[in-house]
Design a protein around this motif. Structure first.
Motif, mmCIF file in Angstrom:
data_model
loop_
_atom_site.group_PDB
_atom_site.id
_atom_site.type_symbol
_atom_site.label_atom_id
_atom_site.label_comp_id
_atom_site.label_asym_id
_atom_site.label_seq_id
_atom_site.Cartn_x
_atom_site.Cartn_y
_atom_site.Cartn_z
ATOM 1 N N LEU A 15 0.862 -1.157 0.023
ATOM 2 C CA LEU A 15 -0.080 0.003 -0.078
ATOM 3 C C LEU A 15 0.998 1.152 0.022
ATOM 4 O O LEU A 15 1.478 1.479 0.929
ATOM 5 C CB LEU A 15 -0.975 -0.047 1.051
ATOM 6 C CG LEU A 15 -1.884 -1.332 1.380
ATOM 7 C CD1 LEU A 15 -2.436 -1.142 2.841
ATOM 8 C CD2 LEU A 15 -2.903 -1.336 0.160
ATOM 9 N N VAL A 16 0.867 2.117 -1.063
ATOM 10 C CA VAL A 16 1.736 3.106 -1.148
ATOM 11 C C VAL A 16 0.843 4.482 -0.867
ATOM 12 O O VAL A 16 -0.226 4.847 -1.442
ATOM 13 C CB VAL A 16 2.196 3.135 -2.648
ATOM 14 C CG1 VAL A 16 2.979 4.410 -2.879
ATOM 15 C CG2 VAL A 16 2.792 1.790 -3.063
ATOM 16 N N ASP A 17 1.709 5.276 0.062
ATOM 17 C CA ASP A 17 0.986 6.624 0.364
ATOM 18 C C ASP A 17 1.512 7.483 -0.916
ATOM 19 O O ASP A 17 2.611 8.242 -0.753
ATOM 20 C CB ASP A 17 1.601 7.112 1.569
ATOM 21 C CG ASP A 17 1.004 8.476 2.081
ATOM 22 O OD1 ASP A 17 0.582 9.013 1.265
ATOM 23 O OD2 ASP A 17 1.373 8.828 3.257
ATOM 24 N N ALA A 18 0.791 7.674 -1.880
ATOM 25 C CA ALA A 18 0.978 8.394 -3.064
ATOM 26 C C ALA A 18 1.550 9.667 -2.903
ATOM 27 O O ALA A 18 2.682 9.886 -3.313
ATOM 28 C CB ALA A 18 0.079 8.472 -4.115
ATOM 29 N N ALA A 65 -2.051 2.199 -4.920
ATOM 30 C CA ALA A 65 -1.611 3.633 -4.500
ATOM 31 C C ALA A 65 -2.718 4.244 -4.099
ATOM 32 O O ALA A 65 -3.690 4.566 -4.751
ATOM 33 C CB ALA A 65 -1.006 4.349 -5.894
ATOM 34 N N CYS A 66 -2.537 4.860 -2.728
ATOM 35 C CA CYS A 66 -3.638 5.451 -2.065
ATOM 36 C C CYS A 66 -3.449 6.942 -2.102
ATOM 37 O O CYS A 66 -2.416 7.455 -2.099
ATOM 38 C CB CYS A 66 -3.611 4.975 -0.485
ATOM 39 S SG CYS A 66 -3.898 3.061 -0.467
ATOM 40 N N VAL A 67 -4.703 7.606 -2.090
ATOM 41 C CA VAL A 67 -4.648 8.885 -2.455
ATOM 42 C C VAL A 67 -5.540 9.696 -1.530
ATOM 43 O O VAL A 67 -6.608 9.060 -0.686
ATOM 44 C CB VAL A 67 -5.340 9.091 -3.902
ATOM 45 C CG1 VAL A 67 -5.327 10.649 -4.481
ATOM 46 C CG2 VAL A 67 -4.464 8.260 -4.803
ATOM 47 N N LEU A 123 0.465 1.373 -16.415
ATOM 48 C CA LEU A 123 1.265 0.360 -15.745
ATOM 49 C C LEU A 123 0.241 -0.711 -15.069
ATOM 50 O O LEU A 123 0.779 -1.976 -14.778
ATOM 51 C CB LEU A 123 1.885 0.799 -14.660
ATOM 52 C CG LEU A 123 3.239 1.583 -15.286
ATOM 53 C CD1 LEU A 123 3.927 2.236 -14.162
ATOM 54 C CD2 LEU A 123 4.367 0.888 -16.078
ATOM 55 N N GLY A 124 -1.087 -0.520 -14.889
ATOM 56 C CA GLY A 124 -1.912 -1.313 -14.394
ATOM 57 C C GLY A 124 -1.779 -1.543 -12.959
ATOM 58 O O GLY A 124 -2.139 -2.416 -12.060
ATOM 59 N N ILE A 125 -1.585 -0.270 -12.377
ATOM 60 C CA ILE A 125 -1.432 -0.230 -10.987
ATOM 61 C C ILE A 125 -2.636 0.482 -10.265
ATOM 62 O O ILE A 125 -2.904 1.796 -10.622
ATOM 63 C CB ILE A 125 -0.054 0.614 -10.326
ATOM 64 C CG1 ILE A 125 1.084 -0.395 -10.648
ATOM 65 C CG2 ILE A 125 -0.116 0.672 -8.885
ATOM 66 C CD1 ILE A 125 2.381 0.310 -10.524
ATOM 67 N N ALA A 126 -3.258 0.019 -9.421
ATOM 68 C CA ALA A 126 -4.581 0.459 -8.847
ATOM 69 C C ALA A 126 -4.420 1.709 -8.059
ATOM 70 O O ALA A 126 -3.327 1.599 -7.419
ATOM 71 C CB ALA A 126 -5.383 -0.728 -8.126
ATOM 72 N N THR A 127 -5.323 2.621 -7.960
ATOM 73 C CA THR A 127 -5.387 3.881 -7.177
ATOM 74 C C THR A 127 -6.764 4.112 -6.639
ATOM 75 O O THR A 127 -7.922 3.308 -7.148
ATOM 76 C CB THR A 127 -5.154 5.003 -7.996
ATOM 77 O OG1 THR A 127 -6.249 5.372 -9.050
ATOM 78 C CG2 THR A 127 -3.813 5.071 -9.045
ATOM 79 N N LEU A 128 -6.652 4.417 -5.188
ATOM 80 C CA LEU A 128 -7.942 4.372 -4.553
ATOM 81 C C LEU A 128 -7.926 5.512 -3.637
ATOM 82 O O LEU A 128 -6.944 5.988 -2.943
ATOM 83 C CB LEU A 128 -8.010 3.066 -3.887
ATOM 84 C CG LEU A 128 -9.239 2.711 -3.100
ATOM 85 C CD1 LEU A 128 -10.459 2.701 -4.277
ATOM 86 C CD2 LEU A 128 -9.134 1.176 -2.264
ATOM 87 N N ASP A 129 -9.230 6.281 -3.520
ATOM 88 C CA ASP A 129 -9.414 7.194 -2.347
ATOM 89 C C ASP A 129 -10.772 6.813 -1.902
ATOM 90 O O ASP A 129 -11.399 5.999 -2.297
ATOM 91 C CB ASP A 129 -8.999 8.568 -3.012
ATOM 92 C CG ASP A 129 -10.189 8.983 -3.974
ATOM 93 O OD1 ASP A 129 -11.309 8.272 -4.270
ATOM 94 O OD2 ASP A 129 -10.083 9.845 -4.997
ATOM 95 N N VAL A 138 -7.410 5.236 3.828
ATOM 96 C CA VAL A 138 -7.804 4.192 2.823
ATOM 97 C C VAL A 138 -6.642 3.129 3.277
ATOM 98 O O VAL A 138 -7.189 2.052 3.104
ATOM 99 C CB VAL A 138 -7.436 4.889 1.404
ATOM 100 C CG1 VAL A 138 -7.257 3.571 0.245
ATOM 101 C CG2 VAL A 138 -8.491 5.980 1.153
ATOM 102 N N ILE A 139 -5.476 3.314 3.461
ATOM 103 C CA ILE A 139 -4.644 2.613 3.759
ATOM 104 C C ILE A 139 -4.910 1.719 5.206
ATOM 105 O O ILE A 139 -4.656 0.333 4.865
ATOM 106 C CB ILE A 139 -3.167 3.234 3.924
ATOM 107 C CG1 ILE A 139 -2.494 3.802 2.674
ATOM 108 C CG2 ILE A 139 -2.146 2.204 4.620
ATOM 109 C CD1 ILE A 139 -1.377 4.631 2.783
ATOM 110 N N ALA A 140 -5.331 2.470 5.973
ATOM 111 C CA ALA A 140 -5.809 1.689 6.997
ATOM 112 C C ALA A 140 -6.905 0.690 6.924
ATOM 113 O O ALA A 140 -6.829 -0.312 7.666
ATOM 114 C CB ALA A 140 -6.172 2.633 8.137
ATOM 115 N N THR A 141 -7.839 1.009 6.218
ATOM 116 C CA THR A 141 -8.820 0.124 5.791
ATOM 117 C C THR A 141 -8.552 -1.029 5.159
ATOM 118 O O THR A 141 -8.759 -2.262 5.217
ATOM 119 C CB THR A 141 -9.976 1.083 5.280
ATOM 120 O OG1 THR A 141 -10.590 2.108 6.042
ATOM 121 C CG2 THR A 141 -11.412 -0.066 4.811
#
Length: 321
Positions: A15-18, A65-67, A123-129, A138-141
């Motif tokens: 989980l990346v803190d973008a 990648a979390c936003v 690149l096919g890397i998911a992002t989420l907010d 988002v990361i915590a959940t």
């Protein structure tokens, strides 16, 4: 029961803190080599190279990648008006009760953020907010509900509260850069602060954090906060002891009692939300990026072919694990 981590190449959700990474990239990579149209690309190139390094070293099977949908949520500000106030582009607007101003970004960064997300998509890397919440939430959940071990990539110490050895959650802390990241598990956290991950949110509340506009309790610094939590376990137990006149708190009881209003509100601000209703996303990293044609076009348009190529190579390594 989660699978136990056995090393790089095994099933792991990264989980990346973008924003944490692209701000670091912006300041850490020289601004030379702009795009053909003159747009700066240092944050884009640095961010992609950080991802390439992380993928190559840790070989995660999954990544998001979390936003920040809202970097300064109104519900946190209602609890603690000073929350991130110093980061506002127009602090007087927020201070006067007007519409919240945007986060101050250095010139040259804002126009790069959409390019970063174009590259992630190619690149096919998911992002989420999540509406009204920060990337931390988002990361915590995601970490709370993951069925596999989790590596959290961030330069934000607040996420130390999510470390959980039993559930396979650790933090890859980038405070000194991705090349010198620190792997933070429970033992590393205890060695650094003398507390457990479960105590970190209370510790941060007591100590304060100027980077988040969190004042802390005047007169109680890092060492005292850690010592108090080692003795009493939790902030609630500590405050109960202070109210009861516990003789062990003679030196700090007045400070704690004077800060009770702050201490009643700040913990909810500091604690990450772990039960958000998040949309389903495909987290599995592709071995071959799905947007190869788009990648070529992006590389040419923005002058980032090298960084995109390194990311593509890093992803291809996953096919060998």
């Amino acid at each position: 029961m989660r699978h136990h981590r056995k090393g790089a190449g095994h099933v792991t959700l990264m989980l990346v803190d973008a924003a944490s990474l692209y701000f670091r990239a912006f300041y850490g990579v020289k601004s030379a080599m702009p795009a053909p149209d003159g747009t700066p690309t240092n944050a884009v190139r640095g961010f992609l190279d950080m991802l390439s390094t992380l993928i190559t070293r840790f070989r995660p099977s999954d990544m998001v990648a979390c936003v920040d949908a809202d970097w300064r949520p109104a519900w946190r500000v209602a609890l603690l008006p000073s929350y991130k106030t110093h980061r506002l582009a127009e602090p007087d607007v927020a201070a006067s009760g007007g519409a919240p101003a945007g986060e101050a970004e250095p010139p040259g960064l804002a126009e790069q953020v959409p390019i970063i997300f174009e590259a992630l998509a190619a690149l096919g890397i998911a992002t989420l907010d999540a509406p009204d919440h920060e990337a931390d939430d988002v990361i915590a959940t995601l970490a709370e509900h993951a069925a596999i071990p989790v590596d959290i990539v961030t330069g934000d110490r607040d996420l130390f509260q999510l470390i959980d050895d039993a559930r396979g959650v650790r933090v890859l802390y980038t405070g000194r850069g991705v090349a010198r990241l620190q792997i933070m598990d429970a033992a590393a956290l205890t060695a650094r602060y003398g507390i457990t991950p479960a105590q970190y949110a209370d510790f941060a509340t007591l100590r304060g954090d100027p980077s988040d506009g969190l004042p802390g309790v005047p007169g109680i610094g890092e060492k005292t906060a850690a010592s108090l939590l080692r003795t009493f376990g939790t902030l609630d137990a500590l405050l109960d002891a202070a109210a009861e006149g516990d003789p062990r708190l003679v030196q700090v009881a007045a400070k704690l009692n004077a800060a009770r209003d702050y201490l009643s509100r700040a913990p909810e601000v500091v604690r990450t939300a772990r039960a958000l209703a998040l949309p389903a996303v495909r987290t599995a990293l592709p071995r071959t990026p799905p947007g190869s044609g788009t990648i070529i076009d992006l590389g040419i348009r923005w002058g980032i072919s090298g960084a995109l190529g390194r990311a593509t190579t890093a992803l291809s390594l996953l096919a060998t694990t």
